[in-house]
Design a protein around this motif. Structure first.
Motif, PDB file in Angstrom:
ATOM      1  N   SER A   5       0.857  -1.179   0.000  1.00  0.00           N
ATOM      2  CA  SER A   5       0.000   0.000   0.000  1.00  0.00           C
ATOM      3  C   SER A   5       0.891   1.226   0.000  1.00  0.00           C
ATOM      4  O   SER A   5       1.463   1.591   1.012  1.00  0.00           O
ATOM      5  CB  SER A   5      -0.905  -0.007   1.228  1.00  0.00           C
ATOM      6  OG  SER A   5      -1.664   1.161   1.284  1.00  0.00           O
ATOM      7  N   PRO A   7       0.760   4.707  -0.197  1.00  0.00           N
ATOM      8  CA  PRO A   7       0.742   5.872   0.678  1.00  0.00           C
ATOM      9  C   PRO A   7       1.046   5.549   2.133  1.00  0.00           C
ATOM     10  O   PRO A   7       1.616   6.358   2.844  1.00  0.00           O
ATOM     11  CB  PRO A   7      -0.693   6.398   0.523  1.00  0.00           C
ATOM     12  CG  PRO A   7      -1.179   5.831  -0.758  1.00  0.00           C
ATOM     13  CD  PRO A   7      -0.508   4.489  -0.853  1.00  0.00           C
ATOM     14  N   VAL A   8       0.686   4.351   2.583  1.00  0.00           N
ATOM     15  CA  VAL A   8       0.794   4.047   4.004  1.00  0.00           C
ATOM     16  C   VAL A   8       2.214   3.698   4.410  1.00  0.00           C
ATOM     17  O   VAL A   8       2.589   3.851   5.559  1.00  0.00           O
ATOM     18  CB  VAL A   8      -0.172   2.894   4.364  1.00  0.00           C
ATOM     19  CG1 VAL A   8      -0.017   2.470   5.816  1.00  0.00           C
ATOM     20  CG2 VAL A   8      -1.605   3.326   4.107  1.00  0.00           C
ATOM     21  N   SER A  11       3.866   6.733   5.929  1.00  0.00           N
ATOM     22  CA  SER A  11       3.100   7.634   6.779  1.00  0.00           C
ATOM     23  C   SER A  11       2.988   7.212   8.224  1.00  0.00           C
ATOM     24  O   SER A  11       3.004   8.041   9.122  1.00  0.00           O
ATOM     25  CB  SER A  11       1.683   7.776   6.208  1.00  0.00           C
ATOM     26  OG  SER A  11       0.988   6.556   6.343  1.00  0.00           O
ATOM     27  N   LEU A  13       0.390   6.454   9.620  1.00  0.00           N
ATOM     28  CA  LEU A  13      -0.800   7.095  10.169  1.00  0.00           C
ATOM     29  C   LEU A  13      -1.705   6.032  10.763  1.00  0.00           C
ATOM     30  O   LEU A  13      -1.887   4.972  10.192  1.00  0.00           O
ATOM     31  CB  LEU A  13      -1.563   7.825   9.062  1.00  0.00           C
ATOM     32  CG  LEU A  13      -0.999   9.180   8.644  1.00  0.00           C
ATOM     33  CD1 LEU A  13      -1.830   9.744   7.523  1.00  0.00           C
ATOM     34  CD2 LEU A  13      -0.993  10.137   9.813  1.00  0.00           C
ATOM     35  N   SER A  15      -5.627   5.761  12.494  1.00  0.00           N
ATOM     36  CA  SER A  15      -6.857   6.467  12.821  1.00  0.00           C
ATOM     37  C   SER A  15      -7.170   6.281  14.294  1.00  0.00           C
ATOM     38  O   SER A  15      -7.421   5.174  14.750  1.00  0.00           O
ATOM     39  CB  SER A  15      -8.012   5.923  11.974  1.00  0.00           C
ATOM     40  OG  SER A  15      -7.739   6.109  10.614  1.00  0.00           O
ATOM     41  N   HIS A 112     -14.205  11.429   3.884  1.00  0.00           N
ATOM     42  CA  HIS A 112     -13.760  11.641   5.260  1.00  0.00           C
ATOM     43  C   HIS A 112     -14.925  12.006   6.179  1.00  0.00           C
ATOM     44  O   HIS A 112     -14.967  11.578   7.339  1.00  0.00           O
ATOM     45  CB  HIS A 112     -12.690  12.726   5.328  1.00  0.00           C
ATOM     46  CG  HIS A 112     -12.016  12.787   6.664  1.00  0.00           C
ATOM     47  ND1 HIS A 112     -12.522  13.524   7.716  1.00  0.00           N
ATOM     48  CD2 HIS A 112     -10.911  12.159   7.137  1.00  0.00           C
ATOM     49  CE1 HIS A 112     -11.748  13.361   8.777  1.00  0.00           C
ATOM     50  NE2 HIS A 112     -10.765  12.538   8.450  1.00  0.00           N
ATOM     51  N   HIS A 254      -4.717   9.813  -2.553  1.00  0.00           N
ATOM     52  CA  HIS A 254      -5.063   8.456  -2.120  1.00  0.00           C
ATOM     53  C   HIS A 254      -5.232   8.378  -0.606  1.00  0.00           C
ATOM     54  O   HIS A 254      -6.092   7.644  -0.105  1.00  0.00           O
ATOM     55  CB  HIS A 254      -4.002   7.465  -2.594  1.00  0.00           C
ATOM     56  CG  HIS A 254      -4.005   7.254  -4.080  1.00  0.00           C
ATOM     57  ND1 HIS A 254      -5.147   6.925  -4.777  1.00  0.00           N
ATOM     58  CD2 HIS A 254      -3.017   7.335  -5.009  1.00  0.00           C
ATOM     59  CE1 HIS A 254      -4.864   6.809  -6.067  1.00  0.00           C
ATOM     60  NE2 HIS A 254      -3.576   7.059  -6.229  1.00  0.00           N
ATOM     61  N   LEU A 255      -4.437   9.138   0.135  1.00  0.00           N
ATOM     62  CA  LEU A 255      -4.617   9.173   1.585  1.00  0.00           C
ATOM     63  C   LEU A 255      -5.956   9.813   1.947  1.00  0.00           C
ATOM     64  O   LEU A 255      -6.681   9.322   2.812  1.00  0.00           O
ATOM     65  CB  LEU A 255      -3.473   9.949   2.242  1.00  0.00           C
ATOM     66  CG  LEU A 255      -2.153   9.202   2.433  1.00  0.00           C
ATOM     67  CD1 LEU A 255      -1.112  10.143   3.021  1.00  0.00           C
ATOM     68  CD2 LEU A 255      -2.324   7.992   3.334  1.00  0.00           C
ATOM     69  N   GLU A 260      -8.056   9.493   5.575  1.00  0.00           N
ATOM     70  CA  GLU A 260      -7.081   9.974   6.552  1.00  0.00           C
ATOM     71  C   GLU A 260      -7.317  11.455   6.852  1.00  0.00           C
ATOM     72  O   GLU A 260      -7.832  12.201   6.024  1.00  0.00           O
ATOM     73  CB  GLU A 260      -5.652   9.763   6.040  1.00  0.00           C
ATOM     74  CG  GLU A 260      -5.268   8.305   5.846  1.00  0.00           C
ATOM     75  CD  GLU A 260      -5.265   7.503   7.140  1.00  0.00           C
ATOM     76  OE1 GLU A 260      -5.382   8.124   8.224  1.00  0.00           O
ATOM     77  OE2 GLU A 260      -5.155   6.277   7.078  1.00  0.00           O
ATOM     78  N   ILE A 265      -2.246  14.777   6.841  1.00  0.00           N
ATOM     79  CA  ILE A 265      -1.680  14.761   5.488  1.00  0.00           C
ATOM     80  C   ILE A 265      -0.882  16.035   5.235  1.00  0.00           C
ATOM     81  O   ILE A 265       0.223  15.998   4.681  1.00  0.00           O
ATOM     82  CB  ILE A 265      -2.794  14.600   4.440  1.00  0.00           C
ATOM     83  CG1 ILE A 265      -3.499  13.249   4.621  1.00  0.00           C
ATOM     84  CG2 ILE A 265      -2.224  14.707   3.028  1.00  0.00           C
ATOM     85  CD1 ILE A 265      -4.700  13.062   3.725  1.00  0.00           C
TER      86      ILE A 265
END
Length: 271
Positions: A5, A7-8, A11, A13, A15, A112, A254-255, A260, A265
């Motif tokens: 994946s 973008p991840v 990151s 990140l 949630s 979101h 994409h994030l 996200e 971001i």
């Protein structure tokens, strides 16, 4: 070929679950919020949910006012309905009013907002909305194209192989990646002392990005960057209408579409 994946990876990140007291505080400000026996969650009108979302999330964003205006336009046709009653068809029909990049920005906003609503039990919907067809100036590379670029970057000569893959893994400006040196790695983070914004920036790297950054070295010049981009994109079968900066835009898009937090971001990309 890289199949993760994208973008991840860089990151990290996560949630965060909303605190129960925050949910109670927001619900107490909405007099017509009530528990629905059929729905099994908490019913709330869309317009009231949007106001709560504004207070709970958008006020902390640099672009919060703009995002609120976007969402207000989107939900206007059904603002007095219960949030859990809104289905994917309704959202798709409303988004059909906009095209291209505008549609995609509104699509990210809806994604979101509904993720936030699910966290509070206002809805169970996971919107699946078609992306708009954008112009070449505002294109977003699909995850499939990003994977293809990552794979073909590894076949380029150094230092370009590392440079291309770090662009995809970090989403940073290509000039910042170009000026990075492995000596600025500290505890798994990429430290960028200067950037376009004029402020230092720290990028948290995943395992793959950290391995690449460890061996990253200088050896770039702007005169050869355009040549590298042409060779790279041609080998990967990616249209030359895309730019290196579109990798960064795609990273952020994409994030955002994955739900996200926009503030996270912005901080990650030093936007």
């Amino acid at each position: 070929m890289y199949t993760g994946s994208i973008p991840v990876l860089a990151s990290k990140l996560h949630s965060a679950a909303k605190p129960l007291e925050d949910k109670q505080r927001i619900n107490e400000t909405k007099p017509d919020t009530q528990v629905s026996t059929d729905f099994g969650g908490t019913t709330v009108r869309v317009d009231l949910a949007l106001e709560a979302y504004r207070e709970d999330h958008l006020t902390g964003l640099r672009t919060g006012s703009e995002r609120y205006t976007q969402l207000a336009r989107i939900v206007a046709p059904f603002s007095h309905r219960q949030m859990h009653e809104i289905d994917n068809v309704t959202l798709s029909n409303v988004l059909g009013r906009w095209k291209g990049g505008t549609r995609n920005r509104y699509r990210a906003a809806v994604t979101h907002f509904w993720k936030w609503g699910r966290a509070y039990g206002y809805t169970t919907l996971h919107p699946t909305l078609l992306a708009g067809k954008e112009t070449s100036r505002d294109d977003v590379l699909s995850v499939r194209l990003l994977r293809t670029l990552y794979h073909h970057a590894g076949r380029m000569d150094e230092p370009w192989a590392t440079y291309g893959r770090l662009l995809i893994l970090t989403g940073q400006r290509h000039g910042d990646v170009m000026n990075f040196h492995h000596e600025r790695l500290h505890q798994g983070d990429m430290h960028l002392p200067t950037s376009k914004t004029g402020t230092p920036h720290i990028v948290t790297l995943g395992t793959r990005g950290l391995t690449l950054a460890t061996f990253h070295c200088h050896g770039f010049n702007m005169a050869t960057t355009a040549h590298f981009k042409r060779r790279w994109f041609r080998k990967a079968g990616v249209p030359l209408s895309y730019r290196l900066h579109d990798i960064r835009r795609s990273f952020a898009t994409h994030l955002a579409e994955a739900g996200e937090d926009e503030a996270d971001i912005d901080r990650m990309l030093n936007h």
